[in-house]
Design a protein around this motif. Structure first.
Motif: not given
Length: 240
Positions: A224-231, A217-218, A178-180, A210-211
Motif C-alpha cells: 500500500q502506497d499510503s502505509y507509513i512503513l512504505t513511505q 500485516d505489518v 520496526a515493530m508491530a 506501528l499502530a
C-alpha cells in the motif's frame, strides 16, 4: 514483564508464537491469510516488473532468489533486498529489508565483518521488521525442535551479541527497527533492546512502533502506497 529467563516453558511458547497475538484472526487463519497475501503480492509484482525467477546464489535447493527489475531497467536505480520470515524454515547502492526471521538474517549481514571476506558491501540502509535478535530464548520453544540449535550456535548467531563499536559500515548505514503494536511483548522487547544496542555501538538507528498491525500485516501492508512503513522506506531510499 519480567525477563524471558523467568518465564515458564508454556509462557515462552506463547511469546514466540506470533500467530497467537493477532487480534484479527485465530492463529491458523492469520497464517493462511499471510501466505495468501504474499502469493497475491508476488503475482502482482511479476505482472508489473521484469522478473528473473529462481536465480541460484548457491548449490542448495533453497539457495535461490527472485529478482524484480523495473519494466524499463535503463538508467540507475537502488536495490532493495527483502528477506522473508518463517523462523528460517518456511516461505523460502543496496538496501536490506527483513521480516521476523528475515530481520534476524538482515541484522546478521550488518554484524558481519566483511573485511574478513575481502569485500566491502555498500549497504546504505536496513529495515528490520518484527525481528528476533537474541536466539537464546528460541532454544526453549517449539521452534528449536526443527532447528536443533545448541546454546553456542544460538549465541554465535545472535545479532544482539555480535555488535562491536568499530563497525566500518555503521556511519554510512541507516537502520530502522520496526515493530508491530500486536507483536508479542517478547518480540517488542527484542526490537527495543536491539535498537538501543545498535545506538550504543555507534549506528544511526531509529525505532518505529506501528499502530494497529500484527506480526503479519505489518509487512503485508507494504503493497500500500499510503502505509507509513512504505513511505519510510521510500524516503530512506530517496535521501541516498
Amino acid at each position: 514483564m519480567g525477563r524471558w529467563q523467568d518465564m515458564s516453558g508454556e509462557e515462552l511458547e506463547e511469546q514466540y508464537s506470533p500467530s497467537r497475538w493477532s487480534p484479527r484472526l485465530d492463529p491458523d487463519a492469520v497464517i493462511e491469510a499471510h501466505e495468501e497475501a504474499l502469493r497475491a503480492g508476488t503475482q502482482r509484482a511479476r505482472t508489473t516488473t521484469h522478473a528473473l525467477l529462481h536465480v541460484p546464489y548457491g548449490h542448495g535447493d533453497g539457495e535461490k532468489l527472485d529478482v524484480y527489475l523495473p519494466a524499463d531497467p535503463s538508467g540507475t536505480f537502488p536495490v532493495l533486498v527483502y528477506i522473508h520470515g518463517g523462523y528460517w524454515q518456511c516461505l523460502s547502492g543496496v538496501y536490506l529489508c527483513g521480516h521476523s526471521a528475515g530481520a534476524h538474517l538482515a541484522a546478521m549481514v550488518l554484524s558481519t565483518d566483511w573485511a574478513e571476506y575481502g569485500v566491502t558491501p555498500d549497504i546504505k540502509g536496513a529495515v528490520l521488521v518484527s525481528g528476533v535478535y537474541d536466539l537464546e530464548p528460541i532454544l526453549h520453544v517449539y521452534v528449536n525442535d526443527a532447528l536443533n540449535m545448541s546454546r553456542e550456535v544460538a549465541q554465535r548467531n545472535s545479532p544482539m551479541l555480535c555488535l562491536t563499536g568499530a563497525v566500518p559500515a555503521a556511519a554510512a548505514c541507516e537502520v530502522l527497527v520496526a515493530m508491530a503494536q500486536y507483536d508479542s511483548p517478547e518480540f517488542r522487547r527484542q526490537s527495543q533492546e536491539y535498537c538501543q544496542a545498535l545506538r550504543s555501538a555507534g549506528w544511526t538507528v531509529s525505532l518505529l512502533d506501528l499502530a494497529g498491525v500484527d506480526h503479519f500485516d505489518v509487512i503485508e501492508k507494504l503493497s500500500q502506497d499510503s502505509y507509513i512503513l512504505t513511505q519510510v522506506i521510500l524516503n530512506m531510499i530517496s535521501r541516498a
